[in-house]
Design an enzyme around this catalytic site. Structure first.
Site, mmCIF file in Angstrom:
data_model
loop_
_atom_site.group_PDB
_atom_site.id
_atom_site.type_symbol
_atom_site.label_atom_id
_atom_site.label_comp_id
_atom_site.label_asym_id
_atom_site.label_seq_id
_atom_site.Cartn_x
_atom_site.Cartn_y
_atom_site.Cartn_z
ATOM 1 N N ASP A 16 0.867 -1.171 0.000
ATOM 2 C CA ASP A 16 0.000 0.000 0.000
ATOM 3 C C ASP A 16 0.911 1.231 0.000
ATOM 4 O OD1 ASP A 16 -2.012 1.820 0.296
ATOM 5 O OD2 ASP A 16 -2.642 1.194 2.279
ATOM 6 N N LYS B 184 -1.804 -1.717 -4.350
ATOM 7 C CA LYS B 184 -2.872 -0.708 -4.406
ATOM 8 C C LYS B 184 -2.510 0.342 -5.440
ATOM 9 C CE LYS B 184 -5.545 -1.286 -0.388
ATOM 10 N NZ LYS B 184 -5.968 -0.751 0.917
HETATM 11 P P1 IMP Z 1 1.959 -0.519 3.699
HETATM 12 O O1 IMP Z 1 3.021 -0.591 4.779
HETATM 13 O O2 IMP Z 1 1.177 0.772 3.736
HETATM 14 O O3 IMP Z 1 2.471 -0.834 2.309
HETATM 15 O O4 IMP Z 1 0.856 -1.565 4.084
HETATM 16 C C1 IMP Z 1 1.097 -2.887 3.970
HETATM 17 C C2 IMP Z 1 0.450 -3.697 5.058
HETATM 18 O O5 IMP Z 1 -0.779 -3.117 5.537
HETATM 19 C C3 IMP Z 1 0.101 -5.011 4.440
HETATM 20 O O6 IMP Z 1 1.148 -5.954 4.642
HETATM 21 C C4 IMP Z 1 -1.191 -5.377 5.104
HETATM 22 O O7 IMP Z 1 -0.904 -6.146 6.251
HETATM 23 C C5 IMP Z 1 -1.814 -4.066 5.504
HETATM 24 N N1 IMP Z 1 -2.820 -3.623 4.513
HETATM 25 C C6 IMP Z 1 -2.718 -2.610 3.618
HETATM 26 N N2 IMP Z 1 -3.835 -2.493 2.881
HETATM 27 C C7 IMP Z 1 -4.667 -3.463 3.304
HETATM 28 C C8 IMP Z 1 -6.012 -3.872 2.922
HETATM 29 O O8 IMP Z 1 -6.670 -3.329 2.018
HETATM 30 N N3 IMP Z 1 -6.523 -4.916 3.608
HETATM 31 C C9 IMP Z 1 -5.864 -5.573 4.599
HETATM 32 N N4 IMP Z 1 -4.620 -5.232 4.977
HETATM 33 C C10 IMP Z 1 -4.032 -4.188 4.342
#
Ligand code: IMP
Ligand code: MG
Length: 183
Positions: free
Chosen positions: A104, A132
């Site tokens: 994300d 995403k």
């Molecule tokens: P980032 O650190 O913002 O890239 O987020 C990554 C982590 O957040 C992932 O490994 C997921 O565990 C959680 N995450 C992000 N988006 C979602 C979603 O839409 N559903 C469930 N978990 C999410």
């Protein structure tokens, strides 16, 4: 459980087909390495993806586990994530494939990539099931992407909301009334 679903975003069949394609691509790359591959997977969201993926990889491999936790800060800038706990085989001089469920903001994979890099592997690649739309930052390279998804919160196939829904066989959005007020 199924009553909580608003909309199926990726069907069980589409996931199955795409994971098989990703496995073929990954097997092609690491099948050429005598030492095989060491997979480093990020708990707990990637467990379902990992278990389906590795059973389609007919190559020599080890699996290591890391966990990433968020910590609060008073400002958005002082909030962050850290590599909390790891059960890793030796990564020195190994070909490492990091596997996660979703990218994300990229903060999670950034700390995982940094942590792995500090253990001086021979190579590092990263595979995610979901990305995403437009969110993956340039300094967090991702080599294999299952699906690009719109910027909505999804659950299923390992992804949770408040710990639930990981066991859904498809990826879906939840009915809006299920989210906590503060979420
Ligand atoms: P980032 O650190 O913002 O890239 O987020 C990554 C982590 O957040 C992932 O490994 C997921 O565990 C959680 N995450 C992000 N988006 C979602 C979603 O839409 N559903 C469930 N978990 C999410
Ligand atoms: Mg995760």
């Amino acid at each position: 459980m199924h009553d909580d679903i608003q909309r199926v975003v990726i069907s069980e069949r589409a996931i199955k087909e795409r994971v098989a394609e990703m496995a073929a691509e990954i097997a092609e790359v690491y099948g050429r390495c005598d030492a095989g591959v060491t997979i480093v997977t990020v708990l707990a969201g990637s467990l379902i993806f990992l278990s389906d993926l590795i059973r389609l990889l007919p190559i020599k491999m080890r699996v290591g586990l890391v966990e990433v936790s968020s910590y609060a800060g008073r400002t958005t800038e002082s909030q962050g994530v850290r590599l909390e706990h790891a059960s890793l085989p030796n990564l020195r001089n190994r070909n490492v494939l990091i596997v996660d469920d979703i990218i994300d903001s990229g903060r999670t994979l950034r700390v995982v990539q940094q942590g792995v890099r500090s253990l001086t592997p021979r190579s590092i690649q990263t595979a995610v099931l979901l990305r995403k739309a437009g969110r993956a930052p340039l300094d967090v390279p991702v080599d294999y992407v299952g699906f690009d998804v719109e910027d909505v919160f999804v659950v299923g196939y390992g992804l949770d909301y408040d710990g639930f829904y990981r066991n859904l066989r498809y990826i879906a959005t939840l009915k809006p009334e299920l989210y906590h007020a503060e979420a």
